[in-house]
Design a protein around this motif. Structure first.
Motif, PDB file in Angstrom:
ATOM      1  N   GLU A  79       0.827  -1.208   0.000  1.00 36.45           N
ATOM      2  CA  GLU A  79       0.000   0.000   0.000  1.00 36.45           C
ATOM      3  C   GLU A  79       0.861   1.257   0.000  1.00 36.45           C
ATOM      4  O   GLU A  79       0.422   2.314  -0.461  1.00 36.45           O
ATOM      5  CB  GLU A  79      -0.933  -0.003   1.215  1.00 36.45           C
ATOM      6  CG  GLU A  79      -1.980  -1.115   1.174  1.00 36.45           C
ATOM      7  CD  GLU A  79      -2.903  -1.062   2.376  1.00 36.45           C
ATOM      8  OE1 GLU A  79      -2.680  -0.183   3.247  1.00 36.45           O
ATOM      9  OE2 GLU A  79      -3.840  -1.873   2.446  1.00 36.45           O
ATOM     10  N   GLU A  80       2.075   1.127   0.531  1.00 39.56           N
ATOM     11  CA  GLU A  80       2.992   2.279   0.546  1.00 39.56           C
ATOM     12  C   GLU A  80       3.752   2.412  -0.766  1.00 39.56           C
ATOM     13  O   GLU A  80       4.580   3.325  -0.920  1.00 39.56           O
ATOM     14  CB  GLU A  80       3.986   2.142   1.702  1.00 39.56           C
ATOM     15  CG  GLU A  80       3.365   2.228   3.098  1.00 39.56           C
ATOM     16  CD  GLU A  80       2.625   0.953   3.481  1.00 39.56           C
ATOM     17  OE1 GLU A  80       2.974  -0.110   2.911  1.00 39.56           O
ATOM     18  OE2 GLU A  80       1.707   1.026   4.316  1.00 39.56           O
ATOM     19  N   GLY A  81       3.493   1.513  -1.699  1.00 38.74           N
ATOM     20  CA  GLY A  81       4.162   1.593  -2.991  1.00 38.74           C
ATOM     21  C   GLY A  81       5.513   0.893  -3.032  1.00 38.74           C
ATOM     22  O   GLY A  81       6.245   1.030  -4.018  1.00 38.74           O
ATOM     23  N   GLU A  82       5.846   0.129  -1.983  1.00 38.34           N
ATOM     24  CA  GLU A  82       7.118  -0.573  -1.950  1.00 38.34           C
ATOM     25  C   GLU A  82       7.007  -1.911  -2.677  1.00 38.34           C
ATOM     26  O   GLU A  82       6.009  -2.623  -2.553  1.00 38.34           O
ATOM     27  CB  GLU A  82       7.570  -0.795  -0.506  1.00 38.34           C
ATOM     28  CG  GLU A  82       7.871   0.492   0.252  1.00 38.34           C
ATOM     29  CD  GLU A  82       8.336   0.232   1.664  1.00 38.34           C
ATOM     30  OE1 GLU A  82       8.340  -0.957   2.073  1.00 38.34           O
ATOM     31  OE2 GLU A  82       8.689   1.190   2.364  1.00 38.34           O
TER      32      GLU A  82
END
Length: 253
Positions: A79-82
């Motif tokens: 969800e954090e784009g990692e």
């Protein structure tokens, strides 16, 4: 059929019956007539460029893929784009099995190198496999191998020591190269150190130090992405040291 060209055996000599990978992927062990049935549904894709995606998370299951050459990684995005690397795929290994349960992909497959890929429409594969018991058995075998690699990955992540994770990764990759008929002690890593770190759940600096330590100890020689395993037995010991130590710890309990 969606109009994609059917594999031309006479011209390309790249059908299942002539493929150098036939003992590694679906056609292994099935008869010439059954190979022909599989040939009829395999479609030839254009060459895949480095960084190109075969599918994205959420895409419906339309086909499974086999890299004839080149390598891929499968990744999920938090969800954090990692980016989390959840698998690597070498020639002859099926790609796309993550969608079997839900009918849609839970991750995306990205080419690590230039590659050539065979595409097998899944609905047609399921129909043919239902008619050919030996092909169905091979499909189950390959699915089982994929599950085994997932379990191996979990086995790596539960290792407490970074050195064990790195040794187990290199040892497992060596065995997979052996299985596809390539040198098991001399190979070029298709993935970057960053990809390895994301796969092992380690910091990039930790992976770099781990490679350096193995080189200083004479276990491997590293030049760029080129790996020479100088002491296979020692790498195997380091990779499985936690398993060997567990009975000793139980004996002292």
């Amino acid at each position: 059929m969606n109009g994609a060209p059917v594999l031309d055996l006479a011209t390309l000599r790249s059908g299942c019956s002539h493929c150098s990978l036939q003992q590694l992927c679906l056609p292994a062990g099935i008869s010439p007539d059954e190979l022909q049935r599989l040939d009829e549904i395999v479609r030839r894709r254009r060459p895949i460029e480095r960084g190109e995606r075969l599918y994205r998370a959420g895409d419906p299951l339309a086909a499974v893929f086999v890299a004839r050459d080149g390598a891929f990684k499968t990744v999920s995005i938090s969800e954090e784009g990692e980016e989390q690397v959840i698998g690597f795929h070498l020639p002859g290994e099926l790609i796309g099995l993550d969608a079997l349960g839900a009918g849609s992909h839970r991750c995306e497959a990205i080419a690590l190198t230039e590659a050539n890929v065979c595409e097998v429409p899944f609905e047609q594969l399921a129909v043919v496999a239902a008619q050919l018991p030996s092909l169905q058995q091979q499909l189950l075998r390959v699915i089982g191998q994929s599950v085994g690699r997932d379990q191996d990955h979990l086995g790596i992540l539960v290792r407490r020591q970074a050195g064990e994770r790195i040794a187990l990764f290199l040892h497992g990759l060596s065995e997979r190269y052996r299985n596809i008929g390539q040198p098991a002690t001399q190979f070029k890593l298709p993935m970057s150190r960053e990809d390895i770190a994301r796969y092992l759940g380690l910091a990039l600096e930790t992976v770099s130090r781990g490679f350096t330590r193995l080189q200083e100890d004479g276990v491997i020689d590293v030049v760029g992405r080129r790996i020479d395993i100088l002491k296979p037995a020692e790498l195997n010991r380091l990779a499985h040291s936690a398993e060997h130590d567990e009975p000793k710890r139980r004996g002292r309990a």
